[in-house]
Write a protein that holds these residues in place. Structure first.
Motif, PDB file in Angstrom:
ATOM      1  N   ILE A  50     -28.242  -7.623  29.508  1.00 45.46           N
ATOM      2  CA  ILE A  50     -29.567  -7.273  29.451  1.00 45.46           C
ATOM      3  C   ILE A  50     -30.336  -7.364  30.897  1.00 45.46           C
ATOM      4  CG2 ILE A  50     -31.737  -7.555  28.302  1.00 45.46           C
ATOM      5  CD1 ILE A  50     -29.745  -6.288  26.385  1.00 45.46           C
ATOM      6  N   LEU A  51     -30.332  -8.326  31.486  1.00 48.86           N
ATOM      7  CA  LEU A  51     -31.016  -8.207  32.917  1.00 48.86           C
ATOM      8  C   LEU A  51     -30.248  -7.283  33.705  1.00 48.86           C
ATOM      9  CD1 LEU A  51     -31.146 -12.219  33.204  1.00 48.86           C
ATOM     10  CD2 LEU A  51     -32.861 -10.745  32.596  1.00 48.86           C
ATOM     11  N   LEU A  52     -29.048  -7.099  33.590  1.00 46.77           N
ATOM     12  CA  LEU A  52     -28.523  -6.091  34.537  1.00 46.77           C
ATOM     13  C   LEU A  52     -29.020  -4.756  34.411  1.00 46.77           C
ATOM     14  CD1 LEU A  52     -26.492  -5.528  36.712  1.00 46.77           C
ATOM     15  CD2 LEU A  52     -24.615  -5.308  35.108  1.00 46.77           C
ATOM     16  N   VAL A  53     -29.185  -4.345  33.061  1.00 48.15           N
ATOM     17  CA  VAL A  53     -29.567  -3.030  32.587  1.00 48.15           C
ATOM     18  C   VAL A  53     -30.725  -2.824  33.074  1.00 48.15           C
ATOM     19  CG1 VAL A  53     -30.309  -1.769  30.447  1.00 48.15           C
ATOM     20  CG2 VAL A  53     -27.901  -2.697  30.602  1.00 48.15           C
ATOM     21  N   LEU A  54     -31.876  -3.935  32.773  1.00 48.19           N
ATOM     22  CA  LEU A  54     -33.141  -3.649  33.037  1.00 48.19           C
ATOM     23  C   LEU A  54     -33.245  -3.720  34.374  1.00 48.19           C
ATOM     24  CD1 LEU A  54     -34.836  -6.496  30.679  1.00 48.19           C
ATOM     25  CD2 LEU A  54     -34.883  -3.968  30.490  1.00 48.19           C
ATOM     26  N   ILE A  55     -32.688  -4.397  35.344  1.00 53.24           N
ATOM     27  CA  ILE A  55     -32.613  -4.410  36.802  1.00 53.24           C
ATOM     28  C   ILE A  55     -32.190  -2.927  37.357  1.00 53.24           C
ATOM     29  CG2 ILE A  55     -31.807  -5.282  39.145  1.00 53.24           C
ATOM     30  CD1 ILE A  55     -31.663  -8.094  37.617  1.00 53.24           C
ATOM     31  N   VAL A  56     -31.312  -2.482  36.885  1.00 49.06           N
ATOM     32  CA  VAL A  56     -30.731  -1.146  37.322  1.00 49.06           C
ATOM     33  C   VAL A  56     -31.535  -0.223  37.067  1.00 49.06           C
ATOM     34  CG1 VAL A  56     -28.851   0.414  36.950  1.00 49.06           C
ATOM     35  CG2 VAL A  56     -28.127  -1.712  37.467  1.00 49.06           C
ATOM     36  N   SER A  57     -32.037  -0.333  35.649  1.00 49.10           N
ATOM     37  CA  SER A  57     -32.920   1.008  35.170  1.00 49.10           C
ATOM     38  C   SER A  57     -34.253   0.832  36.071  1.00 49.10           C
ATOM     39  CB  SER A  57     -33.327   1.069  33.830  1.00 49.10           C
ATOM     40  OG  SER A  57     -34.011  -0.310  33.374  1.00 49.10           O
ATOM     41  N   TYR A  58     -34.978  -0.286  36.369  1.00 52.58           N
ATOM     42  CA  TYR A  58     -35.972  -0.461  36.785  1.00 52.58           C
ATOM     43  C   TYR A  58     -35.996  -0.266  38.320  1.00 52.58           C
ATOM     44  CZ  TYR A  58     -40.790  -2.457  38.377  1.00 52.58           C
ATOM     45  OH  TYR A  58     -41.845  -2.478  38.960  1.00 52.58           O
ATOM     46  N   PHE A  60     -33.426   1.265  40.348  1.00 50.69           N
ATOM     47  CA  PHE A  60     -32.670   2.373  41.022  1.00 50.69           C
ATOM     48  C   PHE A  60     -32.678   3.641  40.383  1.00 50.69           C
ATOM     49  CE2 PHE A  60     -30.179  -1.660  41.747  1.00 50.69           C
ATOM     50  CZ  PHE A  60     -30.227  -1.665  43.193  1.00 50.69           C
ATOM     51  N   LYS A  61     -33.723   3.723  39.449  1.00 49.50           N
ATOM     52  CA  LYS A  61     -33.974   5.004  38.922  1.00 49.50           C
ATOM     53  C   LYS A  61     -35.381   5.852  39.353  1.00 49.50           C
ATOM     54  CE  LYS A  61     -34.252   7.231  34.373  1.00 49.50           C
ATOM     55  NZ  LYS A  61     -34.128   6.898  32.853  1.00 49.50           N
ATOM     56  N   ASN A  62     -34.905   7.022  39.742  1.00 44.64           N
ATOM     57  CA  ASN A  62     -36.280   7.665  40.254  1.00 44.64           C
ATOM     58  C   ASN A  62     -36.629   8.881  39.218  1.00 44.64           C
ATOM     59  OD1 ASN A  62     -38.326   9.127  41.728  1.00 44.64           O
ATOM     60  ND2 ASN A  62     -37.218   9.256  43.631  1.00 44.64           N
ATOM     61  N   PRO A  63     -37.668   8.800  38.421  1.00 46.06           N
ATOM     62  CA  PRO A  63     -37.714   9.828  37.696  1.00 46.06           C
ATOM     63  C   PRO A  63     -38.181  11.209  37.971  1.00 46.06           C
ATOM     64  CG  PRO A  63     -39.652   8.312  37.483  1.00 46.06           C
ATOM     65  CD  PRO A  63     -38.606   7.734  38.456  1.00 46.06           C
ATOM     66  N   HIS A  64     -38.648  11.323  39.368  1.00 40.24           N
ATOM     67  CA  HIS A  64     -38.781  12.616  40.008  1.00 40.24           C
ATOM     68  C   HIS A  64     -37.730  13.074  40.832  1.00 40.24           C
ATOM     69  CE1 HIS A  64     -42.945  12.033  38.564  1.00 40.24           C
ATOM     70  NE2 HIS A  64     -43.165  11.143  38.958  1.00 40.24           N
ATOM     71  N   LYS A  65     -36.605  12.304  40.921  1.00 36.25           N
ATOM     72  CA  LYS A  65     -35.512  12.782  41.675  1.00 36.25           C
ATOM     73  C   LYS A  65     -34.915  13.968  41.010  1.00 36.25           C
ATOM     74  CE  LYS A  65     -31.100  11.348  43.465  1.00 36.25           C
ATOM     75  NZ  LYS A  65     -30.297  10.368  43.402  1.00 36.25           N
ATOM     76  N   GLY A  66     -34.661  15.153  41.772  1.00 41.22           N
ATOM     77  CA  GLY A  66     -34.011  16.323  41.451  1.00 41.22           C
ATOM     78  C   GLY A  66     -35.000  17.391  40.687  1.00 41.22           C
ATOM     79  N   TYR A  67     -36.294  16.911  40.676  1.00 35.87           N
ATOM     80  CA  TYR A  67     -37.018  17.953  39.733  1.00 35.87           C
ATOM     81  C   TYR A  67     -38.274  18.391  40.779  1.00 35.87           C
ATOM     82  CZ  TYR A  67     -34.783  16.662  35.673  1.00 35.87           C
ATOM     83  OH  TYR A  67     -33.733  16.279  34.697  1.00 35.87           O
ATOM     84  N   ASP A  68     -38.685  19.553  40.490  1.00 35.69           N
ATOM     85  CA  ASP A  68     -39.763  20.208  41.522  1.00 35.69           C
ATOM     86  C   ASP A  68     -41.249  19.788  40.618  1.00 35.69           C
ATOM     87  OD1 ASP A  68     -41.547  21.420  43.070  1.00 35.69           O
ATOM     88  OD2 ASP A  68     -40.608  23.309  42.667  1.00 35.69           O
ATOM     89  N   THR A  69     -42.043  18.963  41.145  1.00 37.85           N
ATOM     90  CA  THR A  69     -43.163  18.652  40.459  1.00 37.85           C
ATOM     91  C   THR A  69     -44.445  19.535  40.863  1.00 37.85           C
ATOM     92  OG1 THR A  69     -43.763  16.709  42.328  1.00 37.85           O
ATOM     93  CG2 THR A  69     -42.300  16.074  40.232  1.00 37.85           C
TER      94      THR A  69
END
Length: 79
Positions: A50-58, A60-69
């Motif tokens: 659970i901690l690993l999932v939370l750490i990775v999602s917090y 290492f995830k960029n919600p704007h990556k790959g999208y033209d804002t």
């Protein structure tokens, strides 16, 4: 929700693998001491996953990556 299901399936797979590996070495899982230690191990693996999932999602995830804002609220892939 998919992360929780994935964690539970991973723990089930690890539990079966651990049971089979310990069976190869002649260790009985249904002794009270071994069963208690197995439940503690499962709990530690569950908390760590659970901690690993939370750490990775917090971190290492960029919600704007790959999208033209610049084109409004609808997600447009970058070209």
């Amino acid at each position: 929700m998919k992360y929780i299901i994935g964690v539970l399936l991973t723990l089930l797979l690890l539990l079966v693998t651990m049971y089979l590996a310990l069976g190869f070495w002649g260790i009985s899982m249904f002794d009270a001491m071994h069963l208690n230690n197995a439940f503690k191990t499962i709990g530690i693996l569950f908390v760590a996953s659970i901690l690993l999932v939370l750490i990775v999602s917090y971190f290492f995830k960029n919600p704007h990556k790959g999208y033209d804002t610049t084109k409004g609220n609808i997600a447009h892939p970058k070209k």
